[in-house]
Design an enzyme around this catalytic site. Structure first.
Site, PDB file in Angstrom:
ATOM      1  N   TYR A  21      -2.202   3.493   3.188  1.00  0.00           N
ATOM      2  CA  TYR A  21      -2.099   3.970   1.807  1.00  0.00           C
ATOM      3  C   TYR A  21      -2.331   5.484   1.752  1.00  0.00           C
ATOM      4  CZ  TYR A  21      -2.705   4.097  -3.270  1.00  0.00           C
ATOM      5  OH  TYR A  21      -2.576   4.388  -4.607  1.00  0.00           O
ATOM      6  N   HIS A  25       0.486   8.750   0.926  1.00  0.00           N
ATOM      7  CA  HIS A  25       0.246   9.700  -0.166  1.00  0.00           C
ATOM      8  C   HIS A  25       0.045  11.128   0.327  1.00  0.00           C
ATOM      9  CE1 HIS A  25      -0.353   6.108  -2.606  1.00  0.00           C
ATOM     10  NE2 HIS A  25      -0.239   6.884  -3.662  1.00  0.00           N
ATOM     11  N   TYR A  44      -4.544  13.806 -11.707  1.00  0.00           N
ATOM     12  CA  TYR A  44      -4.382  12.410 -11.273  1.00  0.00           C
ATOM     13  C   TYR A  44      -5.126  12.202  -9.964  1.00  0.00           C
ATOM     14  CZ  TYR A  44      -1.609   8.082 -10.488  1.00  0.00           C
ATOM     15  OH  TYR A  44      -1.183   6.788 -10.286  1.00  0.00           O
ATOM     16  N   TRP A  79       9.662   4.472  -4.939  1.00  0.00           N
ATOM     17  CA  TRP A  79       8.260   4.585  -4.519  1.00  0.00           C
ATOM     18  C   TRP A  79       7.590   3.201  -4.534  1.00  0.00           C
ATOM     19  CZ3 TRP A  79       5.164   7.693  -1.977  1.00  0.00           C
ATOM     20  CH2 TRP A  79       3.789   7.502  -2.073  1.00  0.00           C
ATOM     21  N   TRP A  80       7.797   2.462  -5.595  1.00  0.00           N
ATOM     22  CA  TRP A  80       7.187   1.130  -5.689  1.00  0.00           C
ATOM     23  C   TRP A  80       7.655   0.219  -4.550  1.00  0.00           C
ATOM     24  CZ3 TRP A  80       8.284   0.404 -11.589  1.00  0.00           C
ATOM     25  CH2 TRP A  80       7.360   1.164 -12.329  1.00  0.00           C
TER      26      TRP A  80
END
Length: 107
Positions: A21, A25, A44, A79-80
């Site tokens: 993960y 990113h 964010y 992206w998802w």
């Protein structure tokens, strides 16, 4: 600068996927970053609880109602799909994201 609203939510990683993960990113896709900023998203951050694999996300946004429109953006869908193998997702591949209620704020 326009007033922003702070939103928080939680998501869940599949076990053993924390490093992947983080890797996915770092760096975030530039076109995704540009899209999110274009929707008025700023400040964010996503945090991980290693004991539960729960991700805690907090962001500021100018018009929260616009976030629903992200579902129709091709880069968001891409992206998802890219992330769906390492976290809990909905049928449309978006992460299962549960809104959290702010119960305290220290200015």
């Amino acid at each position: 600068m326009a007033n922003t609203i702070k939103l928080a939510s939680k998501m869940k990683l599949n076990p053993g996927q924390a490093n992947e993960y983080k890797k996915r990113h770092n760096p975030i896709w530039p076109e995704l970053s540009q899209l999110l900023k274009g929707y008025g998203i700023s400040d964010y951050s996503i945090f991980l609880d290693h004991e539960t694999n729960i991700l805690f996300a907090v962001l500021s946004v100018v018009v929260p109602e616009r976030l629903e429109d992200l579902k129709s953006e091709e880069i968001m869908k891409k992206w998802w799909t890219y992330m769906m193998d390492i976290m809990e997702t909905n049928d449309d591949h978006s992460p299962v994201s549960i809104p959290l209620e702010e119960v305290f704020y220290l200015a």
